[in-house]
Scaffold this active site. Structure first.
Site, PDB file in Angstrom:
ATOM      1  N   ARG A   1       0.851  -1.044  -0.073  1.00 52.92           N
ATOM      2  CA  ARG A   1       0.008  -0.091  -0.051  1.00 52.92           C
ATOM      3  C   ARG A   1       0.975   1.433  -0.118  1.00 52.92           C
ATOM      4  NH1 ARG A   1      -3.869  -2.013   4.674  1.00 52.92           N
ATOM      5  NH2 ARG A   1      -5.290  -3.458   3.370  1.00 52.92           N
TER       6      ARG A   1
ATOM      7  N   HIS B   1     -17.633  -1.736  10.464  1.00 48.44           N
ATOM      8  CA  HIS B   1     -16.785  -1.009  11.453  1.00 48.44           C
ATOM      9  C   HIS B   1     -17.525   0.504  11.386  1.00 48.44           C
ATOM     10  CE1 HIS B   1     -13.630  -3.973  11.046  1.00 48.44           C
ATOM     11  NE2 HIS B   1     -12.853  -3.275  10.024  1.00 48.44           N
TER      12      HIS B   1
ATOM     13  N   CYS C   1      -9.527  -1.198   5.588  1.00 52.02           N
ATOM     14  CA  CYS C   1     -10.835  -1.098   5.580  1.00 52.02           C
ATOM     15  C   CYS C   1     -11.338   0.268   6.283  1.00 52.02           C
ATOM     16  CB  CYS C   1     -11.381  -2.347   6.302  1.00 52.02           C
ATOM     17  SG  CYS C   1     -10.564  -2.759   7.730  1.00 52.02           S
TER      18      CYS C   1
END
Ligand code: A2P
Length: 336
Positions: A101, A236, A130
């Site tokens: 990433r 979440h 996420c």
């Protein structure tokens, strides 16, 4: 319509299984689908759109076949080893792990936020963490209009973010059994500990939110985060405190947020309407509510942002990235 050869690496996992669901729901144009996992799952059959597909063991020659796009969700070590092998054979990897990433040569993409960056790849594209994905969806429009100075994230993250092992620990805990994945009981508890602790005192999850937000939004935005695992199965929730350089009007901010594709404003406190984990489960959108001024700052705003961590936070975002790739394909070979 042109159809593509797709591979799923980690097909037996929670995200891998959701890839299959989302590919089917979104009618992704698939010619051949290859399912890959560890030797533990080799030979297992998984049904996709009425057809049984045999799971293959992932190995160095898995990508010798004609594969256009490989969706990876089998952990960082597997990605580190096999994504470069796949890319070297002309496959475009969309990787759900954190392995690449922060690599300068790897685009980090949320299609609602920075779709244009997707084509700067060299065979590997990364799907953000996420919690980062759902957080940046409302931020781009606000940054463009009011310029963000600083963001304070506090997360309330579901156990499904730890895969099947996390779900098992919550279910076992509720049945009075000990945990196997988390350092402490998660049933009836909150753990301010997601991933490992770093030298600077942050957890790796907190550092991911900080670094990835800057990479996607703007390098000079100040970001801090506290990430907490809570005994929730799915979705979440993130509390976001944002300080802007410019003045804003709260009603205008609500309209700004309502204009973002993939973002749903649920904000009617008189009728107890606000985003909740139980409502966002199984959905592909991000939900935002509790939109209000932070009275302690000159230009401060509070938001409550909720999304299904396995769908928008992982599988759906990955497949939306693949959709960006094929939308621009126009019949050419995807890359190389
Ligand atoms: P397997 O089921 O064969 O172990 P989750 O995070 O939900 O547990 O899913 C992890 C996914 O990653 C599973 O599909 C798992 O396959 C896969 N996986 C884990 N380690 C490897 C590996 N070394 N090679 C290939 N796939 C792996």
């Amino acid at each position: 319509m042109k159809k593509y050869n797709i591979a799923i690496v980690g097909a037996t996992g929670l995200v891998g299984q959701t890839f299959l669901q989302v590919l089917e729901e979104r009618k992704f144009p698939i010619k051949n689908l290859y399912l890959m996992a560890s030797s533990r799952s080799a030979g297992k059959k998984i049904n996709f759109m009425g057809k049984d597909i045999v799971v293959e063991e992932l190995n160095e020659s898995s990508f010798d076949k004609d594969i256009d796009i490989a969706l990876f969700s089998a952990g960082g070590d597997t990605s580190k080893k096999f994504s470069p092998i796949a890319a070297s054979k002309g496959v475009i990897v969309v990787d759900n792990s954190s392995a690449f990433r922060m690599d300068d040569e790897v685009p980090l993409i949320v299609p609602e936020v920075n779709p244009g960056a997707v084509f700067n790849h060299k065979g590997i594209i990364a799907n953000p963490n996420c919690s980062t994905i759902q957080s940046v969806v409302p931020l781009r429009v606000l940054d463009e209009k009011y310029k963000i100075k600083r963001i304070v994230y506090s997360t309330y993250q579901a156990v499904s973010g730890s895969g099947l092992a996390g779900i098992k620990d919550l279910e076992n805990g509720l049945a009075g059994k000990p945990v196997e994945n988390y350092p402490y009981q998660i049933a009836g508890n909150c753990l301010p500990h997601i991933d490992v602790f770093l030298e600077n005192g942050n957890t790796k999850e907190e550092q991911k939110m900080i670094d990835e937000t800057k990479k996607i939004l703007r390098a000079d935005v100040k970001v801090t985060a506290t990430c907490v695992r809570v005994p929730v199965l799915h979705s979440h929730s993130v509390s976001m405190n944002i300080e802007f350089e410019k003045e804003f009007d709260v009603e205008e901010v609500k309209k700004d947020l309502a204009s973002v594709k993939g973002l749903i404003v649920e904000d009617d406190v008189k009728n107890n309407i606000y985003p909740m984990a139980i409502n966002s489960k199984g959905k592909d959108e991000v939900f935002v509510g509790r939109i209000r001024r932070d009275q302690s700052l000159d230009n401060g705003l509070n938001l409550w942002v909720v999304a299904d961590n396995i769908r928008k936070g992982a599988a759906t975002n990955t497949i939306q990235i693949a959709e960006l790739l094929i939308a621009e394909d126009k019949g050419r070979k995807l890359w190389k």
